[in-house]
Write an enzyme that holds these catalytic residues in place. Structure first.
Site, PDB file in Angstrom:
ATOM      1  N   LYS A   1       9.127   2.307  -0.980  1.00  8.58           N
ATOM      2  CA  LYS A   1       7.834   1.618  -0.932  1.00  8.58           C
ATOM      3  C   LYS A   1       7.339   1.468   0.492  1.00  8.58           C
ATOM      4  O   LYS A   1       8.059   0.977   1.357  1.00  8.58           O
ATOM      5  CB  LYS A   1       7.924   0.249  -1.615  1.00  8.58           C
ATOM      6  CG  LYS A   1       8.010   0.377  -3.121  1.00  8.58           C
ATOM      7  CD  LYS A   1       7.788  -0.943  -3.815  1.00  8.58           C
ATOM      8  CE  LYS A   1       7.819  -0.725  -5.323  1.00  8.58           C
ATOM      9  NZ  LYS A   1       7.940  -1.991  -6.045  1.00  8.58           N
TER      10      LYS A   1
ATOM     11  N   THR B   1       0.627   2.516  -8.489  1.00 12.49           N
ATOM     12  CA  THR B   1       0.965   3.934  -8.362  1.00 12.49           C
ATOM     13  C   THR B   1       2.453   4.144  -8.105  1.00 12.49           C
ATOM     14  O   THR B   1       2.928   5.274  -8.167  1.00 12.49           O
ATOM     15  CB  THR B   1       0.171   4.565  -7.198  1.00 12.49           C
ATOM     16  OG1 THR B   1       0.065   3.579  -6.183  1.00 12.49           O
ATOM     17  CG2 THR B   1      -1.211   4.999  -7.640  1.00 12.49           C
TER      18      THR B   1
ATOM     19  N   ASP C   1      -0.948   1.173  -2.577  1.00  8.85           N
ATOM     20  CA  ASP C   1       0.061   1.380  -3.620  1.00  8.85           C
ATOM     21  C   ASP C   1       0.855   0.105  -3.876  1.00  8.85           C
ATOM     22  O   ASP C   1       1.494  -0.421  -2.977  1.00  8.85           O
ATOM     23  CB  ASP C   1       1.026   2.504  -3.201  1.00  8.85           C
ATOM     24  CG  ASP C   1       0.321   3.858  -3.089  1.00  8.85           C
ATOM     25  OD1 ASP C   1      -0.394   4.235  -4.022  1.00  8.85           O
ATOM     26  OD2 ASP C   1       0.494   4.533  -2.052  1.00  8.85           O
TER      27      ASP C   1
ATOM     28  N   GLU D   1       0.373  -7.230   1.072  1.00 12.31           N
ATOM     29  CA  GLU D   1       1.400  -6.187   1.046  1.00 12.31           C
ATOM     30  C   GLU D   1       2.453  -6.399  -0.044  1.00 12.31           C
ATOM     31  O   GLU D   1       2.813  -7.529  -0.341  1.00 12.31           O
ATOM     32  CB  GLU D   1       2.150  -6.191   2.387  1.00 12.31           C
ATOM     33  CG  GLU D   1       1.738  -5.102   3.347  1.00 12.31           C
ATOM     34  CD  GLU D   1       2.120  -3.690   2.913  1.00 12.31           C
ATOM     35  OE1 GLU D   1       2.868  -3.519   1.932  1.00 12.31           O
ATOM     36  OE2 GLU D   1       1.657  -2.744   3.566  1.00 12.31           O
TER      37      GLU D   1
HETATM   38  C1  BG6 Z   1       2.783   4.391   0.409  1.00 11.64           C
HETATM   39  C2  BG6 Z   1       3.702   4.310  -0.791  1.00 11.64           C
HETATM   40  O1  BG6 Z   1       1.653   3.594   0.176  1.00 11.64           O
HETATM   41  O2  BG6 Z   1       2.378   5.732   0.629  1.00 11.64           O
HETATM   42  C3  BG6 Z   1       4.869   5.266  -0.617  1.00 11.64           C
HETATM   43  O3  BG6 Z   1       4.190   2.986  -0.931  1.00 11.64           O
HETATM   44  C4  BG6 Z   1       4.348   6.679  -0.347  1.00 11.64           C
HETATM   45  O4  BG6 Z   1       5.668   5.238  -1.771  1.00 11.64           O
HETATM   46  C5  BG6 Z   1       3.430   6.659   0.868  1.00 11.64           C
HETATM   47  O5  BG6 Z   1       5.430   7.571  -0.107  1.00 11.64           O
HETATM   48  C6  BG6 Z   1       2.848   8.032   1.195  1.00 11.64           C
HETATM   49  O6  BG6 Z   1       2.009   8.425   0.144  1.00 11.64           O
HETATM   50  P1  BG6 Z   1       1.425   9.870  -0.069  1.00 11.64           P
HETATM   51  O7  BG6 Z   1       0.407   9.650  -1.161  1.00 11.64           O
HETATM   52  O8  BG6 Z   1       0.775  10.285   1.215  1.00 11.64           O
HETATM   53  O9  BG6 Z   1       2.531  10.769  -0.455  1.00 11.64           O
HETATM   54 MG    MG Z   2       2.605  -0.706  -1.128  1.00 17.49          MG
END
Ligand code: BG6
Ligand code: MG
Length: 220
Positions: free
Chosen positions: A44, A16, A10, A168
């Site tokens: 994040k 995303t 992400d 990252e």
């Molecule tokens: C991270 C994002 O990669 O994943 C966060 O930066 C997010 O914002 C986290 O909360 C968990 O993601 P998910 O898809 O399991 O809710």
């Molecule tokens: Mg990230």
């Protein structure tokens, strides 16, 4: 000498973060909590439940675990509605070329993400086959800045942490890389990611050799 590159998902391979933001904002509004883009920065790299806790904290709201599970579930289903509409074109510029370039040069490629939706997103973007290993939120128990996710990636690729380079966009993620004894390229803002060895805005036009050179990593 570099043997592998480990990528956060992400905000590094795909934007995303804006879908996470929209889904969290909807939830926050329903709870009467103000949630801005600035607040979103705090989320994040942070797991789903920890993100919810941060939002509830903003609103000074305390809820029983059962209710929190329900809210996290609701946010995820809203988030997934966005993801299901996401196309291959949402992969960030230069990412596919960069990953392909690494593979051609026999450098290991792994994903290191906190998301439990990582596999689904890789499928949507049709880039799953560019990864030798995928370590995601379903495989780790300790959140970034703990290095677990990246150490597991290195282990899966059978390379030493010192031979890994992490990409990252989150402060917690840069810290995780460093805590694991790995070098790290920040994707995004130089000031925010000051702890990274190098910060670039993205992968557009980036060649592996020249990038590695900038942080004194060699390929042979
Ligand atoms: C991270 C994002 O990669 O994943 C966060 O930066 C997010 O914002 C986290 O909360 C968990 O993601 P998910 O898809 O399991 O809710
Ligand atoms: Mg990230």
């Amino acid at each position: 000498k570099i043997a592998a590159c480990l990528f956060d998902l992400d905000g590094v391979l795909v934007d995303t973060a804006r879908y996470h933001f929209l889904a969290w904002k909807k939830l926050a509004e329903e709870l009467g909590i103000e949630f801005t883009l600035e607040h979103n920065e705090l989320l994040k790299g942070v797991s789903r439940m920890d993100s919810l806790d941060i939002i509830l904290n903003l609103g000074k709201l305390e809820l029983p675990q059962e209710k929190k599970n329900e809210l996290a579930e609701q946010k995820n289903s809203d988030y997934l509605n966005y993801i299901m509409q996401m196309g291959e074109d949402e992969i960030l510029p230069g990412v596919k070329e960069f990953l392909t370039g690494l593979r051609q040069r026999k450098i290991g490629v792994a994903l290191g993400s906190a998301s439990k939706n990582a596999q689904l997103i890789l499928e949507r973007l049709k880039i799953g086959d560019l990864f030798d290993a995928v370590i995601d939120g379903t495989k780790v128990s300790k959140a970034k800045p703990d290095p677990e996710v990246f150490l597991k990636g290195a282990e899966a690729l059978q390379v030493e942490p010192a031979a890994c380079l992490v990409f990252e966009d989150a402060i917690a993620g840069v810290e995780a890389a460093r805590n694991g004894g790995m070098r790290c390229v920040g994707i995004g803002d130089r000031k925010t990611l000051a702890m990274a060895d190098l910060v670039i805005p993205g992968f557009d036009g980036v060649e592996p050799e020249s990038l590695f050179q900038q942080i004194n990593l060699t390929m042979t």
